[in-house]
Design a protein around this motif. Structure first.
Motif, PDB file in Angstrom:
ATOM      1  N   UNK A  48       0.814  -1.204   0.000  1.00  0.00           N
ATOM      2  CA  UNK A  48       0.000   0.000   0.000  1.00  0.00           C
ATOM      3  C   UNK A  48       0.849   1.256   0.000  1.00  0.00           C
ATOM      4  N   UNK A  49       0.194   2.411  -0.175  1.00  0.00           N
ATOM      5  CA  UNK A  49       0.904   3.695  -0.175  1.00  0.00           C
ATOM      6  C   UNK A  49       1.487   3.998   1.200  1.00  0.00           C
ATOM      7  N   UNK A  50       0.738   3.704   2.249  1.00  0.00           N
ATOM      8  CA  UNK A  50       1.228   3.787   3.625  1.00  0.00           C
ATOM      9  C   UNK A  50       1.340   2.332   4.068  1.00  0.00           C
ATOM     10  N   UNK A  51       2.489   1.714   3.838  1.00  0.00           N
ATOM     11  CA  UNK A  51       2.606   0.246   3.981  1.00  0.00           C
ATOM     12  C   UNK A  51       2.173  -0.300   5.338  1.00  0.00           C
ATOM     13  N   UNK A  52       1.513  -1.444   5.250  1.00  0.00           N
ATOM     14  CA  UNK A  52       1.178  -2.218   6.440  1.00  0.00           C
ATOM     15  C   UNK A  52       1.762  -3.614   6.254  1.00  0.00           C
ATOM     16  N   UNK A  53       2.023  -4.267   7.355  1.00  0.00           N
ATOM     17  CA  UNK A  53       2.530  -5.635   7.344  1.00  0.00           C
ATOM     18  C   UNK A  53       1.773  -6.410   8.404  1.00  0.00           C
ATOM     19  N   UNK A  54       0.994  -7.376   7.964  1.00  0.00           N
ATOM     20  CA  UNK A  54       0.185  -8.174   8.876  1.00  0.00           C
ATOM     21  C   UNK A  54       0.437  -9.647   8.581  1.00  0.00           C
ATOM     22  N   UNK A  55       0.726 -10.425   9.608  1.00  0.00           N
ATOM     23  CA  UNK A  55       0.978 -11.855   9.455  1.00  0.00           C
ATOM     24  C   UNK A  55       0.242 -12.630  10.532  1.00  0.00           C
ATOM     25  N   UNK A  56      -0.333 -13.747  10.141  1.00  0.00           N
ATOM     26  CA  UNK A  56      -0.983 -14.657  11.073  1.00  0.00           C
ATOM     27  C   UNK A  56      -0.529 -16.061  10.694  1.00  0.00           C
ATOM     28  N   UNK A  57       0.290 -16.655  11.540  1.00  0.00           N
ATOM     29  CA  UNK A  57       0.884 -17.960  11.265  1.00  0.00           C
ATOM     30  C   UNK A  57       0.349 -18.979  12.260  1.00  0.00           C
ATOM     31  N   UNK A  58      -0.008 -20.154  11.761  1.00  0.00           N
ATOM     32  CA  UNK A  58      -0.566 -21.202  12.614  1.00  0.00           C
ATOM     33  C   UNK A  58       0.246 -22.470  12.444  1.00  0.00           C
ATOM     34  N   UNK A  59       0.689 -23.033  13.554  1.00  0.00           N
ATOM     35  CA  UNK A  59       1.375 -24.322  13.582  1.00  0.00           C
ATOM     36  C   UNK A  59       0.701 -25.154  14.664  1.00  0.00           C
ATOM     37  N   UNK A  60       0.023 -26.222  14.245  1.00  0.00           N
ATOM     38  CA  UNK A  60      -0.730 -27.017  15.221  1.00  0.00           C
ATOM     39  C   UNK A  60      -1.830 -26.163  15.811  1.00  0.00           C
ATOM     40  N   UNK A  61      -1.805 -25.997  17.135  1.00  0.00           N
ATOM     41  CA  UNK A  61      -2.791 -25.132  17.791  1.00  0.00           C
ATOM     42  C   UNK A  61      -2.171 -23.814  18.249  1.00  0.00           C
ATOM     43  N   UNK A  62      -0.913 -23.582  17.886  1.00  0.00           N
ATOM     44  CA  UNK A  62      -0.226 -22.337  18.234  1.00  0.00           C
ATOM     45  C   UNK A  62      -0.332 -21.348  17.086  1.00  0.00           C
TER      46      UNK A  62
END
Length: 150
Positions: A37-51
């Motif tokens: 985006x023009x005003x950058x965002x960085x969003x991450x959602x990582x799932x391993x097992x139940x974590x």
């Protein structure tokens, strides 16, 4: 020579700890990320097992949290992936710039695939893509109490 022998264990320890530091970000079953985006965002959602690990950076905020997921929450994602036939969603090849893009990577199960709307999703598959994105966003909203703006 004696100082070198003293430094070797320290160097080995540093090497081992630096290699494990990125494991959280590379070893996952499901991954949802948005960036750009023009005003950058960085969003991450990582799932391993139940974590699960969530991070958001942008709009003047930084959020990093770890969560436990229930089997039911993971099943909701699996159901959305299966109902949308995630593996068969086709990406367009047109290039887009300065757009916030969403990428989803599934490394386990019958719908294992990597998809991104960085170059759009084919119009025939857009509804199915939206359903998968909504399932991830609903899970994120439930874990972050809706505090991250969309």
């Amino acid at each position: 020579m004696n100082k070198l022998r003293q430094l070797i264990p320290i160097l080995v320890l540093l090497l081992v700890t630096s290699c494990n530091a990125h494991k959280k970000y590379s070893d996952f079953d499901y991954s949802y990320s948005r960036s750009g985006g023009f005003a950058p965002i960085y969003e991450n959602f990582l799932i391993k097992g139940t974590d699960a690990h969530y991070s958001f950076e942008g709009q003047g905020r930084k959020v990093r949290k770890d969560y436990k997921l229930s089997a039911a929450e993971i099943q909701v994602l699996e159901d959305a992936l299966a109902a949308s036939n995630f593996r068969m969603i086709q990406e367009d090849r047109k290039k887009l710039y300065d757009n916030i893009t969403t990428s989803i990577v599934v490394k386990k199960g019958a719908n294992a695939a990597s998809k991104s709307d960085a170059s759009f999703i084919m119009p025939a598959d857009q509804h199915r893509w939206n359903q998968v994105v909504k399932a991830f966003e609903a899970l994120i909203a439930s874990k972050t109490n809706g505090t991250v703006a969309r």
